[in-house]
Design an enzyme around this catalytic site. Structure first.
Site, PDB file in Angstrom:
ATOM      1  N   ARG A 178       3.898 -30.353  10.669  1.00 54.73           N
ATOM      2  CA  ARG A 178       2.738 -28.610  11.460  1.00 54.73           C
ATOM      3  C   ARG A 178       2.699 -28.092  10.538  1.00 54.73           C
ATOM      4  O   ARG A 178       1.520 -27.453  10.899  1.00 54.73           O
ATOM      5  CB  ARG A 178       4.229 -28.338  12.651  1.00 54.73           C
ATOM      6  N   ARG A 190       6.664   0.937   8.553  1.00 57.65           N
ATOM      7  CA  ARG A 190       6.358   2.344   9.129  1.00 57.65           C
ATOM      8  C   ARG A 190       7.452   1.247  10.596  1.00 57.65           C
ATOM      9  O   ARG A 190       7.295   2.717  11.225  1.00 57.65           O
ATOM     10  CB  ARG A 190       5.659   2.087   9.606  1.00 57.65           C
ATOM     11  N   HIS A 211      11.323 -22.919  10.071  1.00 60.17           N
ATOM     12  CA  HIS A 211      10.052 -24.153  11.154  1.00 60.17           C
ATOM     13  C   HIS A 211       8.665 -24.257   9.682  1.00 60.17           C
ATOM     14  O   HIS A 211       8.061 -24.692  10.199  1.00 60.17           O
ATOM     15  CB  HIS A 211       9.949 -24.037  12.034  1.00 60.17           C
ATOM     16  N   GLY A 220      -2.455  -5.280   8.730  1.00 61.70           N
ATOM     17  CA  GLY A 220      -3.552  -5.912   7.335  1.00 61.70           C
ATOM     18  C   GLY A 220      -3.197  -6.447   6.273  1.00 61.70           C
ATOM     19  O   GLY A 220      -3.961  -7.572   5.851  1.00 61.70           O
ATOM     20  N   GLY A 224       2.540  -3.851   8.506  1.00 61.15           N
ATOM     21  CA  GLY A 224       2.364  -5.127   8.738  1.00 61.15           C
ATOM     22  C   GLY A 224       0.853  -6.060   8.322  1.00 61.15           C
ATOM     23  O   GLY A 224       1.142  -7.200   7.659  1.00 61.15           O
ATOM     24  N   ARG A 233      10.047 -32.812  11.416  1.00 66.77           N
ATOM     25  CA  ARG A 233       8.565 -32.098  12.434  1.00 66.77           C
ATOM     26  C   ARG A 233       8.430 -31.291  12.011  1.00 66.77           C
ATOM     27  O   ARG A 233       6.629 -31.160  12.774  1.00 66.77           O
ATOM     28  CB  ARG A 233       9.144 -32.327  13.899  1.00 66.77           C
ATOM     29  N   CYS A 253       3.527  -2.633   4.336  1.00 71.49           N
ATOM     30  CA  CYS A 253       1.685  -1.586   4.471  1.00 71.49           C
ATOM     31  C   CYS A 253       2.512  -1.385   5.993  1.00 71.49           C
ATOM     32  O   CYS A 253       3.780  -1.721   6.490  1.00 71.49           O
ATOM     33  CB  CYS A 253       0.203  -2.551   4.789  1.00 71.49           C
ATOM     34  N   GLY A 254       2.160   0.100   6.468  1.00 72.59           N
ATOM     35  CA  GLY A 254       2.295   0.493   7.295  1.00 72.59           C
ATOM     36  C   GLY A 254       2.660  -0.896   8.660  1.00 72.59           C
ATOM     37  O   GLY A 254       3.970  -0.935   9.527  1.00 72.59           O
ATOM     38  N   ASP A 272       1.030  -1.155  -0.010  1.00 64.74           N
ATOM     39  CA  ASP A 272       0.012  -0.023   0.019  1.00 64.74           C
ATOM     40  C   ASP A 272       1.002   1.238   0.063  1.00 64.74           C
ATOM     41  O   ASP A 272       2.398   0.937  -0.579  1.00 64.74           O
ATOM     42  CB  ASP A 272      -1.182  -0.079   0.655  1.00 64.74           C
ATOM     43  N   HIS A 273       0.371   2.281   0.453  1.00 71.68           N
ATOM     44  CA  HIS A 273       0.936   3.906   0.215  1.00 71.68           C
ATOM     45  C   HIS A 273       2.242   3.659   1.118  1.00 71.68           C
ATOM     46  O   HIS A 273       3.088   3.949   0.461  1.00 71.68           O
ATOM     47  CB  HIS A 273      -0.057   5.071   0.277  1.00 71.68           C
TER      48      HIS A 273
END
Length: 144
Positions: free
Chosen positions: A136, A109, A98, A70, A68, A132, A65-66, A8-9
């Site tokens: 997972r 940001r 992992h 979202g 992270g 392992r 993004c600002g 994004d911006h």
């Protein structure tokens, strides 16, 4: 290797530098992010980035993004995506080793450009350990 990138911006400046860094290293880049600093909605660039990784058009993705948050939440709505929000090299390394993360999420940001470029290198140069961890990771996707 082909890398999909979306932002994004808040991540535009870093995105341009990351693209230069990736291309200088011989990678191809699919740019789904905004090229502007004007307000934009992160899902509009994150969904296409995630789809490119999920479909195999790109090996990995990088999203910004600002905070992270979202961007990561949006990417992780896709069943084949394991997007990891990272703010230091140890997290980047561990999420590849992992969790077999296939999208690196950078909180633009909250980290410096130099840190972000370092994260990209660690992400692309760290292998999944399997063992392992494979068992997972295979349990992450919803099957219902």
């Amino acid at each position: 290797m082909t890398i999909a990138i979306g932002n994004d911006h808040a991540g535009t400046e870093y995105k341009f530098e990351i693209i230069k860094h990736l291309e200088k290293s011989g990678h191809s880049v699919l740019n789904f992010g905004t090229d502007s600093n004007h307000s934009s909605d992160y899902p509009d660039s994150i969904h296409p980035t995630a789809k490119a990784v999920e479909s195999g058009k790109a090996t990995f993705g990088i999203i910004l993004c600002g905070s992270g948050n979202g961007a990561q939440m949006t990417a992780n709505k896709h069943q084949g995506i394991r997007a990891a929000l990272c703010w230091n090299n140890e997290l980047v390394s561990l999420t590849r080793q992992h969790n077999n993360a296939n999208i690196l999420t950078i909180p633009a940001r909250f980290v410096s450009l130099q840190q972000a470029l370092g994260f990209v290198d660690v992400f692309l140069n760290t292998s999944f350990e399997g063992g392992r961890h494979k068992r997972r990771v295979n349990k992450i996707s919803c099957t219902d």
